[in-house]
Scaffold this motif. Structure first.
Motif, PDB file in Angstrom:
ATOM      1  N   LEU A 190      -0.213 -13.256  -5.786  1.00 10.77           N
ATOM      2  CA  LEU A 190      -0.979 -14.524  -5.995  1.00 10.77           C
ATOM      3  C   LEU A 190      -1.349 -14.742  -7.382  1.00 10.77           C
ATOM      4  N   LEU A 191      -1.075 -16.141  -7.428  1.00 11.68           N
ATOM      5  CA  LEU A 191      -1.381 -16.887  -8.822  1.00 11.68           C
ATOM      6  C   LEU A 191      -2.619 -17.717  -8.738  1.00 11.68           C
ATOM      7  N   VAL A 192      -3.846 -17.156  -9.321  1.00  6.69           N
ATOM      8  CA  VAL A 192      -5.015 -17.943  -9.111  1.00  6.69           C
ATOM      9  C   VAL A 192      -5.072 -19.306  -9.917  1.00  6.69           C
ATOM     10  N   GLU A 193      -4.907 -20.410  -9.254  1.00  2.47           N
ATOM     11  CA  GLU A 193      -4.984 -21.575  -9.993  1.00  2.47           C
ATOM     12  C   GLU A 193      -6.563 -22.024 -10.321  1.00  2.47           C
ATOM     13  N   ARG A 194      -7.350 -21.943  -9.518  1.00  2.00           N
ATOM     14  CA  ARG A 194      -8.653 -22.226  -9.793  1.00  2.00           C
ATOM     15  C   ARG A 194      -9.753 -21.558  -9.124  1.00  2.00           C
TER      16      ARG A 194
END
Length: 365
Positions: free
Chosen positions: A91-95
């Motif tokens: 996962l790459l948390v954007e916001r």
């Protein structure tokens, strides 16, 4: 210094290929310079450009000029986990949303269904450090991102279990050096998944020299998203849709901008994210919100006179922005000069100083 002619950018149908160039792979910086302010600075306000060191910047500015920084803080947004079946995912948390849910990019062989509970940051005993429940797509049912609910505070789990979200062209895993150097010295508002890289060159010595010179400082916040690395698909740049990023301009910065204008000073944006923030405000009047402003040649800049920026990827929206700011032919010539002089490119690379095309700032030393 020979100033640039105040020629307008010629009207034309711009293509993505117009912003392409050949970059030797070895010029892509994989690590930062040993000292922040020891990076090189290409002074491209006029022609010919001057090859400098970044710590020389204060002497290039005048008392009463205003530097505007982006004070966003990079979060450890990259998280690893697995599906209930054992399949690995990233996962790459954007916001982080107001209700504590998160919006993220997901890299996985087969996307799980809504309602799936993901096991995140598995420990030595095989148990997850926390879980993430997949709620659906974002911002709508067909959106490119995923909305999730973590079993613990998002910022807390990212700090404990996350990794520095290094750009895709940096090829090594994140290290303690990256945790320190892929962050500005004045970062204070967490939320970015990419650093405002032009500001990485500033250290306390340069900031002190700027203050002694009489150069003023102000800040904005724009939480840089992973979309900053999104390629432009297709040749017609008019068809490109920019990613959206959240920004805020505090009242004290608005006051500083007004004082600077009244006193005849220049506004210097540190980084393209600061440009996008200030120019978004100039058009909308909104001091807080989301912006998807797309700056291409022909854009009418209303706030920024000078720009400090790093060297950007070929065919990128950032190449289009700096070409709009300083003039297309001039920027392409500067890039040819930088490649010939072996400047270091991209996030951990060197910087350049640009003046708005046709402005009085291009004549000032």
């Amino acid at each position: 210094m020979t100033t640039l002619p105040p020629a307008a950018t010629p009207a034309r149908a711009w293509t993505t290929s117009d912003f392409d160039f050949d970059l030797p792979p070895e010029l892509i910086a994989q690590h930062p310079a040993p000292e922040r302010s020891a990076s090189r600075l290409l002074d491209g306000r006029g022609w010919p450009p001057a090859d400098r060191i970044f710590r020389e910047l204060p002497a290039l500015l005048a008392p009463g000029d205003l530097l505007v920084f982006n004070d966003t803080q990079v979060i450890k947004a990259r998280l690893y986990g697995e599906k209930p079946t054992g399949g690995r995912l990233e996962l790459l948390v954007e916001r982080v949303l107001a209700d504590g849910e998160v919006v993220a990019h997901m890299k996985v062989s087969k996307k799980p269904a809504p309602g799936t509970v993901l096991r995140m940051a598995p420990q030595a005993d095989g148990q997850p450090a926390f879980t993430a429940t997949l709620l659906g797509r974002w911002p709508d049912a067909d959106g490119p991102l995923f909305r999730l609910r973590f079993s613990d505070d998002p910022y807390a789990v990212m700090e404990r279990h996350g990794h520095v979200p290094l750009p895709p062209y940096i090829e090594h895993p994140d290290t303690a050096e990256d945790e320190q150097r892929y962050q500005t010295v004045f970062a204070k508002n967490p939320g970015a998944v990419a650093a405002p890289t032009a500001a990485l060159h500033f250290d306390e010595a340069v900031l002190a020299a700027l203050a002694a010179r009489g150069v003023q400082r102000a800040s904005v916040t724009l939480h840089v998203g992973a979309g900053t690395f999104q390629p432009v698909k297709g040749e017609d740049i008019r068809a490109h849709r920019m990613h959206s990023e959240w920004y805020r301009i505090p009242p004290q910065t608005l006051a500083a901008l007004e004082r600077t204008r009244r006193a005849g000073g220049r506004v210097l944006a540190v980084g393209t994210t600061t440009v996008r923030t200030l120019e978004s405000w100039a058009r909308s009047g909104a001091t807080e919100g989301d912006t998807d402003i797309f700056i291409t040649p022909g854009f009418d800049f209303r706030v920024v006179d000078l720009l400090i920026t790093n060297f950007h990827l070929p065919r990128s929206t950032l190449m289009m922005l700096v070409s709009a700011f300083a003039g297309y032919e001039h920027v392409m010539a500067l890039y040819r000069h930088a490649i010939g002089r072996r400047y270091r490119f991209f996030s951990y690379g060197d910087a350049m100083l640009l003046a708005r095309a046709g402005s009085a700032a291009a004549a000032a030393d």
